[in-house]
Design a protein around this motif. Structure first.
Motif, short mmCIF file in Angstrom:
data_model
loop_
_atom_site.label_atom_id
_atom_site.label_comp_id
_atom_site.label_asym_id
_atom_site.label_seq_id
_atom_site.Cartn_x
_atom_site.Cartn_y
_atom_site.Cartn_z
N PRO A 183 0.81 -1.23 0.00
CA PRO A 183 0.00 0.00 0.00
C PRO A 183 0.85 1.28 0.00
O PRO A 183 0.40 2.32 -0.48
CB PRO A 183 -0.82 -0.09 1.30
N LEU A 184 2.05 1.20 0.53
CA LEU A 184 2.90 2.38 0.62
C LEU A 184 3.77 2.59 -0.62
O LEU A 184 4.14 3.72 -0.94
CB LEU A 184 3.81 2.28 1.84
N LEU A 185 4.12 1.51 -1.29
CA LEU A 185 5.09 1.61 -2.38
C LEU A 185 4.53 1.40 -3.78
O LEU A 185 5.14 1.83 -4.75
CB LEU A 185 6.21 0.59 -2.17
N GLU A 186 3.40 0.72 -3.88
CA GLU A 186 2.93 0.30 -5.20
C GLU A 186 2.79 1.45 -6.19
O GLU A 186 3.18 1.32 -7.34
CB GLU A 186 1.60 -0.45 -5.07
N HIS A 187 2.25 2.56 -5.75
CA HIS A 187 2.04 3.69 -6.67
C HIS A 187 2.86 4.90 -6.25
O HIS A 187 2.50 6.03 -6.51
CB HIS A 187 0.55 4.05 -6.71
N ASP A 188 3.98 4.64 -5.59
CA ASP A 188 4.83 5.69 -5.05
C ASP A 188 6.21 5.53 -5.67
O ASP A 188 6.71 4.44 -5.77
CB ASP A 188 4.90 5.52 -3.52
N GLY A 189 6.82 6.61 -6.04
CA GLY A 189 8.13 6.54 -6.66
C GLY A 189 9.28 6.46 -5.67
O GLY A 189 10.43 6.38 -6.07
N ARG A 190 8.96 6.48 -4.38
CA ARG A 190 10.02 6.46 -3.37
C ARG A 190 10.65 5.08 -3.24
O ARG A 190 10.08 4.08 -3.63
CB ARG A 190 9.48 6.91 -2.01
N THR A 191 11.83 5.05 -2.67
CA THR A 191 12.51 3.79 -2.41
C THR A 191 12.02 3.20 -1.09
O THR A 191 11.39 3.89 -0.27
CB THR A 191 14.03 4.00 -2.30
N LEU A 192 12.37 1.95 -0.87
CA LEU A 192 12.02 1.29 0.39
C LEU A 192 12.62 2.05 1.57
O LEU A 192 11.95 2.29 2.58
CB LEU A 192 12.52 -0.15 0.38
N GLY A 193 13.88 2.45 1.44
CA GLY A 193 14.53 3.19 2.52
C GLY A 193 13.83 4.49 2.86
O GLY A 193 13.66 4.83 4.03
N ALA A 194 13.39 5.21 1.83
CA ALA A 194 12.68 6.48 2.06
C ALA A 194 11.35 6.24 2.75
O ALA A 194 10.97 6.98 3.66
CB ALA A 194 12.47 7.21 0.74
N VAL A 195 10.65 5.20 2.35
CA VAL A 195 9.35 4.89 2.97
C VAL A 195 9.54 4.50 4.43
O VAL A 195 8.80 4.94 5.31
CB VAL A 195 8.62 3.78 2.18
N LEU A 196 10.56 3.70 4.71
CA LEU A 196 10.76 3.25 6.09
C LEU A 196 11.16 4.39 7.02
O LEU A 196 10.94 4.29 8.23
CB LEU A 196 11.81 2.13 6.13
N LYS A 197 11.71 5.46 6.49
CA LYS A 197 12.07 6.61 7.33
C LYS A 197 10.84 7.37 7.81
O LYS A 197 10.90 8.05 8.83
CB LYS A 197 12.98 7.57 6.57
N THR A 198 9.74 7.27 7.07
CA THR A 198 8.56 8.08 7.41
C THR A 198 7.33 7.25 7.79
O THR A 198 6.33 7.82 8.20
CB THR A 198 8.18 8.98 6.22
N ASP B 222 4.85 4.43 9.75
CA ASP B 222 4.48 4.13 11.12
C ASP B 222 5.54 3.21 11.75
O ASP B 222 5.93 2.21 11.14
CB ASP B 222 3.12 3.44 11.13
N PRO B 223 6.01 3.56 12.95
CA PRO B 223 7.09 2.77 13.58
C PRO B 223 6.77 1.28 13.75
O PRO B 223 7.67 0.44 13.63
CB PRO B 223 7.29 3.44 14.93
N LEU B 224 5.52 0.95 14.01
CA LEU B 224 5.15 -0.47 14.15
C LEU B 224 5.27 -1.20 12.81
O LEU B 224 5.73 -2.34 12.76
CB LEU B 224 3.74 -0.62 14.71
N LEU B 225 4.86 -0.52 11.74
CA LEU B 225 5.00 -1.11 10.41
C LEU B 225 6.48 -1.28 10.07
O LEU B 225 6.89 -2.34 9.57
CB LEU B 225 4.33 -0.23 9.35
#
Length: 115
Positions: free
Chosen positions: A75-90, A92-95
């Motif tokens: 849900p976070l990456l499929e339609h987002d151009g960001r990298t995995l690292g960028a997504v994990l920085k922002t 939810d901490p539990l996710l």
């Protein structure tokens, strides 16, 4: 064969040559060090066709964990151009914790990075 196919064939051939040269260079360094010191710098892992049941079971566990991480991230990456690292920085901490745990279990993320 058209120009595109020729370029692809030439590119594949060049990569095959580079891979061969790389493997030969690594083998030469490993062999030289072993001959000079008796120490083995690099132990090649056996291929998948050399795997026994324990190996296959471990690989299955790793794949299951990788798939679990992908399901959480979709849900976070499929339609987002960001990298995995960028997504994990922002994210939810539990996710982030769950994704990192799965990636560590999958063998694609070192524990030190996940900590």
């Amino acid at each position: 064969m058209n120009a595109r196919e020729q370029l692809l064939a030439a590119g594949r051939a060049a990569l095959a040559e580079l891979n061969y040269a790389h493997d030969a260079a690594v083998e030469a360094v490993v062999s030289e060090v072993q001959q000079q010191t008796g120490e083995q710098l690099l132990v090649r892992r056996p291929g998948v066709l050399d795997a026994g049941w324990a190996d296959l079971s471990r690989m299955s566990w790793q794949c299951s964990n990788f798939e679990a991480a992908v399901r959480l991230l979709r849900p976070l990456l499929e339609h987002d151009g960001r990298t995995l690292g960028a997504v994990l920085k922002t994210a939810d901490p539990l996710l982030v914790r769950d994704v990192q745990r799965h990636l560590v279990e999958a063998g694609v993320l070192p524990r030190e990075v996940a900590s």
